[in-house]
Design a protein around this motif. Structure first.
Motif, PDB file in Angstrom:
ATOM      1  N   ARG A  91      61.740  43.035  30.686  1.00 40.53           N
ATOM      2  CA  ARG A  91      61.409  41.729  30.113  1.00 40.53           C
ATOM      3  C   ARG A  91      61.928  41.710  28.689  1.00 40.53           C
ATOM      4  N   ILE A  92      62.576  40.603  28.320  1.00 37.35           N
ATOM      5  CA  ILE A  92      63.118  40.451  26.969  1.00 37.35           C
ATOM      6  C   ILE A  92      62.392  39.296  26.287  1.00 37.35           C
ATOM      7  N   ASN A  93      62.000  39.522  25.047  1.00 36.31           N
ATOM      8  CA  ASN A  93      61.338  38.474  24.279  1.00 36.31           C
ATOM      9  C   ASN A  93      62.040  38.307  22.932  1.00 36.31           C
ATOM     10  N   PHE A  94      62.515  37.103  22.654  1.00 37.68           N
ATOM     11  CA  PHE A  94      63.087  36.750  21.361  1.00 37.68           C
ATOM     12  C   PHE A  94      62.044  36.004  20.531  1.00 37.68           C
ATOM     13  N   ASP A  95      62.025  36.280  19.239  1.00 39.21           N
ATOM     14  CA  ASP A  95      61.254  35.444  18.324  1.00 39.21           C
ATOM     15  C   ASP A  95      62.195  34.915  17.256  1.00 39.21           C
ATOM     16  N   ASN A  96      61.651  34.304  16.234  1.00 48.38           N
ATOM     17  CA  ASN A  96      62.490  33.656  15.214  1.00 48.38           C
ATOM     18  C   ASN A  96      63.357  34.632  14.438  1.00 48.38           C
ATOM     19  N   ARG A  97      62.990  35.912  14.430  1.00 47.57           N
ATOM     20  CA  ARG A  97      63.759  36.900  13.681  1.00 47.57           C
ATOM     21  C   ARG A  97      64.896  37.492  14.490  1.00 47.57           C
ATOM     22  N   ASP A  98      64.878  37.290  15.805  1.00 50.16           N
ATOM     23  CA  ASP A  98      65.843  37.942  16.691  1.00 50.16           C
ATOM     24  C   ASP A  98      67.057  37.068  16.942  1.00 50.16           C
ATOM     25  N   ARG A  99      68.221  37.705  16.938  1.00 51.18           N
ATOM     26  CA  ARG A  99      69.453  37.032  17.338  1.00 51.18           C
ATOM     27  C   ARG A  99      70.136  37.779  18.482  1.00 51.18           C
ATOM     28  N   MET A 100      69.879  39.081  18.586  1.00 51.91           N
ATOM     29  CA  MET A 100      70.551  39.900  19.587  1.00 51.91           C
ATOM     30  C   MET A 100      69.550  40.849  20.235  1.00 51.91           C
ATOM     31  N   GLN A 101      69.615  40.972  21.567  1.00 51.09           N
ATOM     32  CA  GLN A 101      68.823  41.945  22.319  1.00 51.09           C
ATOM     33  C   GLN A 101      69.761  42.622  23.313  1.00 51.09           C
ATOM     34  N   GLU A 102      69.352  43.796  23.789  1.00 51.94           N
ATOM     35  CA  GLU A 102      70.194  44.556  24.707  1.00 51.94           C
ATOM     36  C   GLU A 102      69.413  44.958  25.960  1.00 51.94           C
ATOM     37  N   VAL A 103      70.135  45.015  27.063  1.00 54.97           N
ATOM     38  CA  VAL A 103      69.597  45.501  28.325  1.00 54.97           C
ATOM     39  C   VAL A 103      70.522  46.610  28.818  1.00 54.97           C
ATOM     40  N   SER A 157      68.646  29.572  29.055  1.00 59.24           N
ATOM     41  CA  SER A 157      70.043  29.944  29.320  1.00 59.24           C
ATOM     42  C   SER A 157      71.076  29.111  28.562  1.00 59.24           C
ATOM     43  N   PRO A 158      70.878  27.792  28.330  1.00 59.76           N
ATOM     44  CA  PRO A 158      71.889  27.051  27.560  1.00 59.76           C
ATOM     45  C   PRO A 158      72.040  27.537  26.124  1.00 59.76           C
ATOM     46  N   HIS A 159      71.080  28.300  25.630  1.00 60.02           N
ATOM     47  CA  HIS A 159      71.102  28.767  24.249  1.00 60.02           C
ATOM     48  C   HIS A 159      71.448  30.252  24.145  1.00 60.02           C
ATOM     49  N   MET A 160      71.934  30.823  25.254  1.00 62.69           N
ATOM     50  CA  MET A 160      72.198  32.257  25.289  1.00 62.69           C
ATOM     51  C   MET A 160      73.659  32.547  25.602  1.00 62.69           C
ATOM     52  N   ARG A 161      74.108  33.711  25.143  1.00 65.50           N
ATOM     53  CA  ARG A 161      75.436  34.220  25.483  1.00 65.50           C
ATOM     54  C   ARG A 161      75.295  35.643  25.998  1.00 65.50           C
ATOM     55  N   ILE A 162      75.991  35.951  27.099  1.00 66.14           N
ATOM     56  CA  ILE A 162      75.947  37.273  27.722  1.00 66.14           C
ATOM     57  C   ILE A 162      77.287  37.967  27.534  1.00 66.14           C
ATOM     58  N   SER A 163      77.239  39.251  27.215  1.00 62.18           N
ATOM     59  CA  SER A 163      78.471  40.034  27.112  1.00 62.18           C
ATOM     60  C   SER A 163      78.189  41.496  27.487  1.00 62.18           C
ATOM     61  N   PRO A 164      78.942  42.017  28.462  1.00 57.02           N
ATOM     62  CA  PRO A 164      79.897  41.357  29.353  1.00 57.02           C
ATOM     63  C   PRO A 164      79.165  40.666  30.504  1.00 57.02           C
ATOM     64  N   ARG A 165      79.886  39.866  31.258  1.00 56.00           N
ATOM     65  CA  ARG A 165      79.290  39.136  32.375  1.00 56.00           C
ATOM     66  C   ARG A 165      79.555  39.811  33.722  1.00 56.00           C
ATOM     67  N   ARG A 196      71.541  31.709  20.556  1.00 54.87           N
ATOM     68  CA  ARG A 196      72.202  30.716  19.712  1.00 54.87           C
ATOM     69  C   ARG A 196      71.224  29.563  19.482  1.00 54.87           C
ATOM     70  N   LYS A 197      70.409  29.715  18.459  1.00 55.45           N
ATOM     71  CA  LYS A 197      69.393  28.704  18.173  1.00 55.45           C
ATOM     72  C   LYS A 197      70.026  27.441  17.600  1.00 55.45           C
ATOM     73  N   GLN A 198      69.411  26.330  17.930  1.00 51.48           N
ATOM     74  CA  GLN A 198      69.823  25.053  17.382  1.00 51.48           C
ATOM     75  C   GLN A 198      68.688  24.490  16.541  1.00 51.48           C
ATOM     76  N   ALA A 199      69.057  23.819  15.476  1.00 49.71           N
ATOM     77  CA  ALA A 199      68.056  23.324  14.533  1.00 49.71           C
ATOM     78  C   ALA A 199      67.114  22.311  15.173  1.00 49.71           C
ATOM     79  N   ASP A 200      67.597  21.592  16.179  1.00 48.75           N
ATOM     80  CA  ASP A 200      66.789  20.524  16.773  1.00 48.75           C
ATOM     81  C   ASP A 200      66.071  20.968  18.050  1.00 48.75           C
ATOM     82  N   MET A 201      65.968  22.280  18.279  1.00 48.69           N
ATOM     83  CA  MET A 201      65.248  22.755  19.462  1.00 48.69           C
ATOM     84  C   MET A 201      63.758  22.461  19.314  1.00 48.69           C
TER      85      MET A 201
END
Length: 263
Positions: A26-38, A79-87, A104-109
């Motif tokens: 399970r992965i959890n992002f908060d306001n401080r996170d930009r990158m997580q790894e699996v 998912s619309p706010h995420m990027r995966i590498s590699p796929r 990839r957070k957006q200001a208007d989320m």
């Protein structure tokens, strides 16, 4: 002709399947996170190709998920706010690969709990056999696509969430163990995550534990079970202490701490 088999991962620290190991689950992002790894590991005995993507699911009260056919406003998709590498990766037996997830957070989320499920699909071997009947001139190829998923969440801020014991039921088993079925009611704007622990009231000895217990945001209640091994040793016990202890983003919080009657 293709057949798809979806296997859902319970929320445990490290899970191993027939040919794939995944950590964390399970992965959890908060306001401080930009990158997580699996981390994934090919635990099979042959080279395999894994495709990584997204899926959207709704949790069921009795466990498991239902795939969403259309967006659910109660489960904003991450998912619309995420990027995966590699796929997609090709791994030899025992080989491992780090999958990077970038938020990839957006200001208007809007302020909400966002969730999507990271999907690992095991592609069929390239040497998949083809069965052919010369007499009838029929050719059939069966490709098995086996997939595993883990939830990925984003909380702009950790909000208070409460969980209460709604109902419980004890059922004994032929192997002298027992199952304590628990119905948990949840209140609040976020999902609850933690573990269930059962203790003997007399000596405060732990007699059962169930990790990775979740009540997702779209549910007001969920059913779980705690296995009580060697329960025959406690056949005279009439009461136990049940705890639902928060983990990770809910670390330090005890949702439930009650003495309950077994009979």
């Amino acid at each position: 002709m293709k057949y798809f088999v979806i296997l859902f991962i319970l929320l445990i620290p490290f899970t191993s399947f027939a040919n794939l190991m995944i950590s964390p689950t399970r992965i959890n992002f908060d306001n401080r996170d930009r990158m997580q790894e699996v981390m994934i590991i090919n635990s099979g005995n042959e080279e395999r190709v894994y495709r990584i993507g997204w899926a959207e699911y709704r949790a069921k009260e009795v466990g498991g998920y239902i795939e969403l056919e259309s967006p659910d406003p109660n489960i904003p998709a991450l998912s619309p706010h995420m990027r995966i590498s590699p796929r997609q990766v090709r791994l030899a037996p025992g080989e491992r690969q780090t999958i990077k997830l970038q938020l990839r957070k957006q200001a208007d989320m809007p302020e909400s709990e966002y969730r999507s499920h990271l999907l690992f699909t095991v592609l069929p071997p390239e040497n998949t056999t083809t069965n052919q009947s010369d007499a009838e001139g029929i050719r059939m190829q069966i490709n098995m696509f086996i997939s595993y998923s883990i939830p990925v969440l984003y909380h702009p801020e950790i909000r208070d969430v409460d969980a209460q014991l709604k109902f419980h039921e004890l059922s004994t088993r032929a192997d002298e163990s027992a199952d304590l079925k628990i119905w948990i009611a949840r209140k609040g704007d976020q999902s609850a995550f933690g573990r269930l622990e059962v203790f003997s009231v007399d000596d405060n000895k732990q007699i059962g534990i169930a990790n990775n217990i979740s009540v997702f945001r779209e549910l007001t209640e969920a059913q779980h079970s705690v296995r009580l091994p060697n329960f025959s040793q406690y056949s005279g016990v009439e009461k136990v202490r049940l705890k639902y202890i928060g983990e990770k983003e809910h670390a330090g919080k005890t949702f439930i701490d009650e003495v309950i009657a077994l009979r």
